[in-house]
Scaffold this motif. Structure first.
Motif, PDB file in Angstrom:
ATOM      1  N   ARG A 181      -9.039  31.556 -65.403  1.00 54.09           N
ATOM      2  CA  ARG A 181      -8.807  30.142 -65.093  1.00 54.09           C
ATOM      3  C   ARG A 181      -8.183  29.463 -66.313  1.00 54.09           C
ATOM      4  O   ARG A 181      -8.810  29.340 -67.355  1.00 54.09           O
TER       5      ARG A 181
ATOM      6  N   ILE B 193     -13.090  18.809 -67.405  1.00 50.61           N
ATOM      7  CA  ILE B 193     -12.913  20.024 -68.206  1.00 50.61           C
ATOM      8  C   ILE B 193     -14.144  20.286 -69.055  1.00 50.61           C
ATOM      9  O   ILE B 193     -14.647  21.402 -69.142  1.00 50.61           O
TER      10      ILE B 193
ATOM     11  N   GLY C  80     -20.364  22.399 -69.567  1.00 55.04           N
ATOM     12  CA  GLY C  80     -19.857  23.684 -70.040  1.00 55.04           C
ATOM     13  C   GLY C  80     -18.412  23.934 -69.689  1.00 55.04           C
ATOM     14  O   GLY C  80     -18.022  25.054 -69.380  1.00 55.04           O
ATOM     15  N   SER C  81     -17.611  22.884 -69.710  1.00 53.93           N
ATOM     16  CA  SER C  81     -16.173  22.973 -69.461  1.00 53.93           C
ATOM     17  C   SER C  81     -15.870  23.512 -68.070  1.00 53.93           C
ATOM     18  O   SER C  81     -15.754  24.703 -67.848  1.00 53.93           O
ATOM     19  N   VAL C  82     -15.756  22.603 -67.124  1.00 55.18           N
ATOM     20  CA  VAL C  82     -15.512  22.983 -65.740  1.00 55.18           C
ATOM     21  C   VAL C  82     -14.222  22.369 -65.244  1.00 55.18           C
ATOM     22  O   VAL C  82     -13.684  21.437 -65.826  1.00 55.18           O
TER      23      VAL C  82
ATOM     24  N   ALA D 144     -18.489  20.147 -59.088  1.00 55.44           N
ATOM     25  CA  ALA D 144     -18.149  21.026 -60.208  1.00 55.44           C
ATOM     26  C   ALA D 144     -17.732  22.394 -59.701  1.00 55.44           C
ATOM     27  O   ALA D 144     -18.327  22.948 -58.794  1.00 55.44           O
TER      28      ALA D 144
ATOM     29  N   PRO E  58     -16.102  27.327 -64.640  1.00 57.37           N
ATOM     30  CA  PRO E  58     -15.556  26.902 -65.932  1.00 57.37           C
ATOM     31  C   PRO E  58     -14.169  27.470 -66.192  1.00 57.37           C
ATOM     32  O   PRO E  58     -13.819  28.539 -65.704  1.00 57.37           O
TER      33      PRO E  58
ATOM     34  N   ASP F 254     -11.500  29.328 -68.420  1.00 57.57           N
ATOM     35  CA  ASP F 254     -11.582  30.408 -69.399  1.00 57.57           C
ATOM     36  C   ASP F 254     -10.781  30.098 -70.651  1.00 57.57           C
ATOM     37  O   ASP F 254     -11.165  30.493 -71.756  1.00 57.57           O
TER      38      ASP F 254
ATOM     39  N   ILE G 122     -13.935  25.424 -76.186  1.00 59.93           N
ATOM     40  CA  ILE G 122     -13.059  26.033 -75.190  1.00 59.93           C
ATOM     41  C   ILE G 122     -11.993  26.879 -75.886  1.00 59.93           C
ATOM     42  O   ILE G 122     -11.387  26.446 -76.865  1.00 59.93           O
TER      43      ILE G 122
END
Length: 372
Positions: free
Chosen positions: A6, A83, A87-89, A97, A100, A102, A127
């Motif tokens: 992602r 983002i 946990g950064s989604v 949500a 996450p 990548d 990230i």
């Protein structure tokens, strides 16, 4: 990874190189293997608004389709929340949500993109991202700091002088005289923090020097004046993290008196010679210098290193390092790697792999200390 990787693309930006960034984003989107990657676009307008577009499921035909003009402009905090939160989604349907991200690919050139600012934001969010880190991005963007690092490394450079707007306004006569004595005419005047030759002028006398300095100050608070050298313009692409590799050497033959913004992006008459016609030992020396420059600023991922070769005696001078070079299929960086046996799509794969590798390495670091 068993799932698609992602990738978040960030492009556009509040920079004089906004249009260049859009063309880079278009090229990258066209080249992505959508069977391997899940692509989520984030466009930044010239005024600094962020627009989150829908997930891309295939190539688009024009840069305008990546600007999402129908989307409401958001502040950075609101746009980035999907983002970074939880946990950064990435955003799912109806605001829910999703999985996450990548890795993020910041396809931003110039101010607020290539200068360490977006890199610092991504570092704080934990990230993975493509390209140089905060220090290398900032040092590579600031031509004065970059040249001081190169000097410490012992890399050969043309003579230069620099000063801030405040210094210029306080005693412009002194800086004019110092420049004329140390550099002479003709000379090049540049904003210290900008790329794509925006705001760059050639000065042949004092009146032109003053006008060039005023032009450069429109784009930055710090100006650099460089010695003119009648030279060939040579470029080397570097790829890697701790063990970087250099491409073949390329040469730019400018359509204008020097390789300015118009010559690079407007008239289409400049030519690239890849590989450059050079003796083997000279090409090897340039490649070695490019890797030294990359390591000197603690580069990561990719950079393009530009050189001058003086026509009178073949003396080589390093000009600059660009930590996020133009990345269309017709830009020098990917063309150099294509000639070196690495096609565009494979280059994208390598850059994303290098970003994930670097991020994994950084996750092993300890950021807290227990006194107990």
């Amino acid at each position: 990874m068993s799932h698609k990787i992602r990738v978040g693309l960030i492009y556009g930006g509040r920079s004089g190189e906004h249009e260049v960034s859009l063309q880079t984003a278009l090229a990258v989107v066209k080249a992505f293997d959508f069977a391997k990657y899940e692509v989520h676009p984030y466009y930044i307008t010239k005024s600094g608004e962020w627009r989150q577009g829908p997930q891309l499921t295939g190539p688009v035909e024009s840069a305008e389709l990546l600007t999402f003009e129908q989307e409401r402009g958001l502040g950075a905090a609101a746009a980035l929340q999907p983002i970074f939160a939880a946990g950064s989604v990435v955003q799912g349907e109806a605001g829910s949500a999703a999985a996450p991200l990548d890795v993020v690919f910041p396809l931003l050139h110039g101010t607020f993109g290539e200068d360490g600012t977006i890199q610092g934001l991504l570092e704080m969010a934990g990230i993975a991202y493509v390209g140089a880190g905060v220090l290398a991005s900032a040092a590579g963007m600031d031509k004065v700091i970059m040249k001081k690092i190169f000097a410490q490394e012992g890399l050969p450079q043309c003579a230069f002088r620099h000063f801030t707007r405040a210094q210029w306004e306080k005693d412009h006569v002194f800086f004019l005289m110092e420049t004329e004595i140390a550099i002479g005419y003709p000379c090049f005047v540049k904003p210290a923090n900008l790329g794509s030759s925006v705001g760059v002028s050639k000065a042949r006398n004092r009146d032109e020097l003053i006008a060039a300095i005023e032009t450069a100050f429109r784009f930055d608070r710090k100006v650099i004046v460089e010695e003119f050298v009648e030279a060939r313009e040579l470029e080397v692409a570097v790829l890697g993290n701790d063990d970087p590799k250099a491409s073949v050497v390329g040469e730019i033959v400018s359509s204008n008196e020097f390789y300015d913004y118009k010559a690079k992006y407007v008239d289409g008459k400049s030519s690239m010679i890849i590989p450059a016609e050079l003796p083997g030992e000279t090409a090897d020396h340039l490649r070695e210098l490019a890797v030294r420059a990359f390591l000197a600023i603690d580069g990561a991922g990719l950079s393009r290193v530009d050189f001058f070769m003086r026509k009178s005696d073949g003396q080589i001078f390093i000009n600059e390092i660009n930590t996020m070079p133009g990345f269309t299929p017709f830009s020098m960086y990917p063309l150099l790697w294509s000639e070196s046996g690495k096609p565009y799509r494979e280059l994208l794969d390598d850059l994303i792999g290098l970003a994930l590798e670097r991020h994994a390495s950084r996750q092993k670091l300890q950021y807290t200390f227990d006194l107990g």
